[in-house]
Design a protein around this motif. Structure first.
Motif, mmCIF file in Angstrom:
data_model
loop_
_atom_site.group_PDB
_atom_site.id
_atom_site.type_symbol
_atom_site.label_atom_id
_atom_site.label_comp_id
_atom_site.label_asym_id
_atom_site.label_seq_id
_atom_site.Cartn_x
_atom_site.Cartn_y
_atom_site.Cartn_z
ATOM 1 N N GLY A 171 0.785 -1.219 0.000
ATOM 2 C CA GLY A 171 0.000 0.000 0.000
ATOM 3 C C GLY A 171 0.818 1.269 0.000
ATOM 4 N N VAL A 172 2.029 1.212 -0.576
ATOM 5 C CA VAL A 172 2.903 2.371 -0.662
ATOM 6 C C VAL A 172 3.018 2.791 -2.125
ATOM 7 N N LEU A 173 2.687 4.039 -2.410
ATOM 8 C CA LEU A 173 2.858 4.588 -3.751
ATOM 9 C C LEU A 173 4.151 5.386 -3.764
ATOM 10 N N ARG A 174 5.145 4.863 -4.464
ATOM 11 C CA ARG A 174 6.446 5.531 -4.553
ATOM 12 C C ARG A 174 6.480 6.375 -5.823
ATOM 13 N N LEU A 175 6.915 7.614 -5.662
ATOM 14 C CA LEU A 175 6.971 8.562 -6.776
ATOM 15 C C LEU A 175 8.368 9.139 -6.876
ATOM 16 N N ALA A 176 8.812 9.349 -8.103
ATOM 17 C CA ALA A 176 10.119 9.973 -8.323
ATOM 18 C C ALA A 176 10.142 11.353 -7.694
ATOM 19 N N GLN A 177 11.258 11.680 -7.069
ATOM 20 C CA GLN A 177 11.386 13.003 -6.446
ATOM 21 C C GLN A 177 11.643 14.049 -7.525
#
Length: 511
Positions: free
Chosen positions: A356-362
């Motif tokens: 349940g973690v949405l990782r997005l590019a910084q």
């Protein structure tokens, strides 16, 4: 000679000239057809009009499309090119008496491929430029780029460039503009005929040396030997093309870093602690959702699109986190180490995992960010039809995630957005930024998104969050406005009471 009293025509001379012109045009057109998928041309007016400065050089013109600007508005860039030509030649030829021979060699190399280079551009952009002017332009621009790349790689101070306000940063933008490109093979030929004593011991062939210099300049690739993953030089159209490959390839080998057990257990404990607080809302959803106005439901707010806002992501019980480097696929860049640094350690990396973690590019929002994204998207949409629209899909995805200042604040808090342009006072500016870059995706953004690498993330949103979407809708409509919740509660109680009374009346009737 033929003519009358008023006109004299040199028939043979004119016929020879027309014959030569049509032969040259036919040969150039043949090259142009071969290179049509990577042609350098102007960004369409309907795209450029929204943000013309993002496609226009601010310091130095490269190639023919903005060459006239260099005669007036960007005259300092012209002087800079001349100084860099001298310093490049002087690296391997300290004696000025040998410089003429070196320049003659440059001219011969470029002139031999003048027709092939001319074919890289739309005919209307180069047909009025003479062969002499075209060759001179390519020699001057190519040598300028090489000298700047070498200066950056060797740490040589560029006093004239740094004396110009925002000079180095503006130049890093100018070099990657879609309309500011020259053929990569011209750069390869020029660096192959240039003596660079600083690199004599490396053993790199000219194409490899050039690509490594470009990669270091764009993405901070100092000291890393990536010869095994470099694309063939003859397959690179120009520097923007190579930049696109760097940006899009970074995420393909990236994997999330291993989960730290202690951190995982801590997060699970926090979630367990919050569960009793959310339980009443979870139990109320089946009762409240059916009476929720249709216009307030997810499908009505987003239509066929499946990209939630950052606030909705949190409402769907998902966590937002910035993408950390891991798995060996990140671009090794530090702050200010290259224009790619604004896209973070792993450009474009977006992943919704099973926890349940949405990782997005910084993403670092600064003055270079918008022209970088817009020109990469222009390259995908208009100059290389066979290229995947990864940047366009990512930009559209992010634009849909930030429709409001509240959403911008969520991404800033998660450190997904950073830079001088973000913060409590400027979240409205962040929204405008994403509105502007999102406008450049109109017409193809959703289509590119659904067929891109982000399709898997969209499907996961659909498969795993149907109930969470309902919870988010109920929470947004009822919980944030107390009187609605009271009204809904009274409505539910009244309905249930009516049903119970009806059932009781049936039971009291004699059989």
């Amino acid at each position: 000679m033929a003519g009358d009293d008023n006109v004299t025509v040199h028939v043979e001379w004119l016929a020879r000239r027309l014959t030569q012109q049509q032969e040259d045009a036919a040969a150039t057109e043949q090259h142009r057809v071969m290179l049509s998928t990577h042609r350098v041309s102007r960004v369409p007016d309907h795209v450029r009009i929204r943000n013309p400065d993002a496609y226009t050089p601010g310091l130095v013109t490269i190639g023919p499309l903005h060459a006239e600007d260099g005669l007036g508005r960007l005259r300092p860039g012209k002087r800079l090119k001349m100084a860099y030509l001298h310093s490049l030649i002087s690296r391997g030829h300290p004696d000025p008496s040998s410089h003429l021979a070196v320049i003659q060699g440059y001219v011969r190399l470029v002139a031999a491929r003048e027709r092939e280079a001319r074919a890289m551009y739309a005919a209307e952009d180069v047909e009025e430029i003479s062969a002499e002017d075209f060759v001179q332009m390519l020699v001057l621009d190519g040598c300028f780029i090489i000298e700047h790349l070498v200066n950056v790689a060797t740490g040589r101070e560029e006093q004239t460039l740094h004396a110009t306000p925002y000079g180095p940063a503006q130049l890093s933008v100018d070099i990657v503009l879609a309309e500011n490109q020259i053929p990569f093979f011209v750069l390869v030929d020029l660096i192959g005929s240039t003596r660079l004593p600083e690199f004599d011991t490396t053993g790199y062939q000219p194409p490899v040396l050039l690509m490594k210099l470009v990669l270091y300049y764009l993405a901070g690739e100092k000291g890393s030997d990536r010869s095994d993953v470099l694309p063939p030089a003859n397959g690179v159209c120009h520097i923007l093309h190579l930049l696109h490959q760097v940006v899009t390839s970074a995420r393909t080998t990236w994997q999330p870093p291993p989960r730290i057990q202690d951190s995982t257990m801590l997060k699970l404990a926090r979630q367990a602690g919050r569960f009793p607080l959310s339980l009443p809302l979870q139990l109320m959803v089946p009762l409240l959702y059916p009476i929720l106005p249709d216009e307030c439901k997810w499908s009505a707010r987003y239509g066929p699109e499946s990209v939630p806002s950052a606030s909705d992501v949190k409402g769907m019980l998902l966590r937002l986190e910035k993408t950390h480097g891991g798995g060996g696929g990140g671009v090794k860049s530090s702050d200010g180490a290259g224009i790619v640094s604004v896209l973070g350690p792993v450009p474009l990396a977006v992943k919704l995992d099973q926890h349940g973690v949405l990782r997005l590019a910084q993403l670092k929002i600064e003055f270079r960010t918008m022209p970088l994204l817009l020109n990469l998207m222009a390259f995908e949409r208009y100059f290389c039809e066979m290229q995947a629209g990864d940047v366009l899909a990512y930009t559209w995805f992010m634009a849909k995630m930030v429709p409001s200042a509240e959403d911008a604040a969520e991404l800033v808090a998660a450190e997904v957005l950073r830079g001088s342009a973000v913060g409590n006072e400027s979240n409205a500016d962040v929204v405008r930024f994403f509105r502007d870059v999102g406008a450049a995706c109109e017409g193809s953004g959703q289509r590119e998104l659904e067929k891109s690498y982000l399709r898997e993330t969209l499907l996961l949103f659909e498969e795993r969050t149907q109930h969470a979407k309902r919870v988010a809708d109920v929470k947004r409509y009822y919980v944030t406005v107390p009187w609605r919740l009271i009204t809904a509660f009274v409505t539910v109680i009244t309905t249930v009471t009516s049903i119970l009374q009806t059932l009781a009346s049936f039971k009291q009737k004699p059989g």
